[in-house]
Design an enzyme around this catalytic site. Structure first.
Site, mmCIF file in Angstrom:
data_model
loop_
_atom_site.group_PDB
_atom_site.id
_atom_site.type_symbol
_atom_site.label_atom_id
_atom_site.label_comp_id
_atom_site.label_asym_id
_atom_site.label_seq_id
_atom_site.Cartn_x
_atom_site.Cartn_y
_atom_site.Cartn_z
ATOM 1 N N LYS A 196 0.800 -1.228 0.000
ATOM 2 C CA LYS A 196 0.000 0.000 0.000
ATOM 3 C C LYS A 196 0.837 1.285 0.000
ATOM 4 O O LYS A 196 0.389 2.304 -0.491
ATOM 5 C CB LYS A 196 -0.974 0.004 1.176
ATOM 6 N N GLU A 215 -9.995 6.013 4.692
ATOM 7 C CA GLU A 215 -10.497 4.925 5.519
ATOM 8 C C GLU A 215 -9.420 3.851 5.567
ATOM 9 O O GLU A 215 -8.492 3.855 4.764
ATOM 10 C CB GLU A 215 -11.761 4.332 4.896
ATOM 11 N N SER A 244 1.583 -9.733 -0.906
ATOM 12 C CA SER A 244 1.246 -8.315 -0.782
ATOM 13 C C SER A 244 1.669 -7.695 0.551
ATOM 14 O O SER A 244 1.881 -6.495 0.622
ATOM 15 C CB SER A 244 -0.248 -8.109 -1.004
#
Ligand SMILES: *Cc1c(COP(=O)(O)O)cnc(C)c1O
Length: 401
Positions: A93, A115, A382
């Site tokens: 991310k 969020e 990930s």
């Protein structure tokens, strides 16, 4: 022209999916974002700044690891993992968060907000905010706050304001609603940084572009490790779909590479027990864009369940809905049990504790490898599982041999 350059359209449509359905007060602000990104994505200065940040702050390129022990154990395909768990903050991310924060900085904003589900996006965004000296406001469901306590502590240490969301299912979907509402009131000075390839245009495109570094690196690294070959199968878990789009971006024009998105099947295929949106969803609108959605009888987004909070979303990125429809990517599902089994196996046999989200991609590889002797599977790891170890061991123990 390649697939990526021709999708989405200028208005943000991936075939029948995407677009931007905005409340009128937000329209001028999204226009501003679109124009800024249009310009900056072609600016050598912006791209150059991003390149240096990736190298000197994030620690990129992340490696590809050949998972020899698991490959031997499965006795079929050779399994490789792109190590986004080694990206700073422990997940993919940060790739889009650093770029979104850089965009905010160039736009003259003083705050970034979002969020978060598992807390990974919140931590990544709070990290980016600290780096650029921006304020940061993060909305998070109370259930996730409880489950992912270490990430809440991290966000606070990084200087972010964490807003608990206590209505409805108290999870990711409600956190999106809450954050969006707060954003409407301060869109002049803040940039809403969406945490995946979802939301109104231009976010699905922008976040995909920012994540494509994963696929660009992986393609080159895999070739270097295998005498110039391409992987036969490329797989990634799909929540909103950003880590998957990032990895797929490196291979999407290659007919010889089979792409697989792995959705969370939770505890069963009954509505409410899973978050396998592409597998079981139908066309609909959610959070300002058209995509596949899991809905209840009243047509509202349905409650969803998966052991991996970061995959806990009743919609999916519009590009995935499109890639499913045109048959360019295959979408399959792995359930909680398979994900947990893979969590233990990767830990024990490879010395890598994966995020529960990523464990879904590992589960797919373990399932497919025996059926594909002589082939190679590249999966996207990930994120790392440190955030999940307390929850997993307290709830399920340490796994059997
Ligand atoms: C958030 C998260 C995901 C799911 O998000 P995508 O946008 O589908 O990639 C997957 N893995 C990890 C480690 C995450 O933190």
């Amino acid at each position: 022209m390649g697939y990526l350059n021709s999708n989405p359209t200028r208005d943000g449509w991936f075939g029948d999916y995407g677009g931007a359905m905005l409340p009128p007060p937000l329209e001028p602000h999204f226009k501003e974002i679109r124009e800024a990104y249009d310009q900056l994505s072609k600016s050598g200065e912006f791209l150059g700044e991003l390149r240096l940040i990736r190298k000197h702050f994030q620690g990129r390129p992340t490696p590809i690891s050949y998972l020899k022990n698991l490959s031997d154990l499965c006795g079929g395909a050779q399994i490789y993992a792109k190590r986004e768990d080694l990206n700073h903050t422990g997940a993919h991310k940060l790739n889009h968060c650093m770029a979104e924060a850089l965009l905010a900085k160039h736009m003259g904003k003083t705050k970034i907000m979002a969020e978060t589900g598992a807390g990974q996006h919140g931590v990544a965004l709070a990290t980016a905010a600290a780096y650029f000296g921006l304020e940061c406001e993060i909305h998070m469901g109370e259930i996730d706050i409880e489950k992912e306590a270490p990430n809440v502590t991290r966000m606070k240490l990084l200087g972010a304001q964490v807003v608990p969301v206590g209505f409805g299912g108290r999870s990711l979907k409600e956190a999106v609603d809450s954050a969006f509402q707060s954003y409407v009131a301060q869109a002049e000075t803040a940039l809403f940084c969406i945490g995946s390839v979802v939301g109104p245009h231009p976010f699905p495109k922008m976040v995909r572009d920012f994540q494509s570094i994963v696929g660009i690196e992986a393609r080159e690294q895999f070739a270097e490790m295998t005498d110039g070959q391409l992987p036969d199968i490329v797989a990634a878990c799909v929540g909103g779909g950003s880590n998957a789009m990032g990895l797929f971006a490196g291979f999407i024009d290659e007919e010889a590479v089979a792409l697989y998105g792995v959705e969370p099947l939770g505890t069963s295929s009954n509505l409410g027990d899973h978050a396998a949106t592409i597998t079981y969803g139908a066309d609909g609108d959610i959070h300002g864009f058209r995509t596949l959605v899991l809905t209840d009888e009243a047509g509202e987004p349905a409650p969803v369940h998966t052991v991996a909070s970061g995959l806990d979303y009743p919609g999916v990125g519009p590009e995935h809905a499109h890639l499913h429809k045109i048959g360019k990517v295959n979408y399959v599902a792995a359930d909680d049990k398979e994900a947990l089994d893979s969590f233990y196996k990767l830990s024990r046999h490879e010395g890598i504790i994966p995020a529960l989200e990523s464990a879904h991609a590992v589960a797919f590889a373990l399932r497919e490898a025996p059926k594909n002797p002589g082939k190679s599977i590249l999966l996207n790891l990930s994120g790392r599982g440190d955030k999940d170890i307390d929850y997993v061991t307290e709830t399920f123990g340490f796994g059997s041999e």
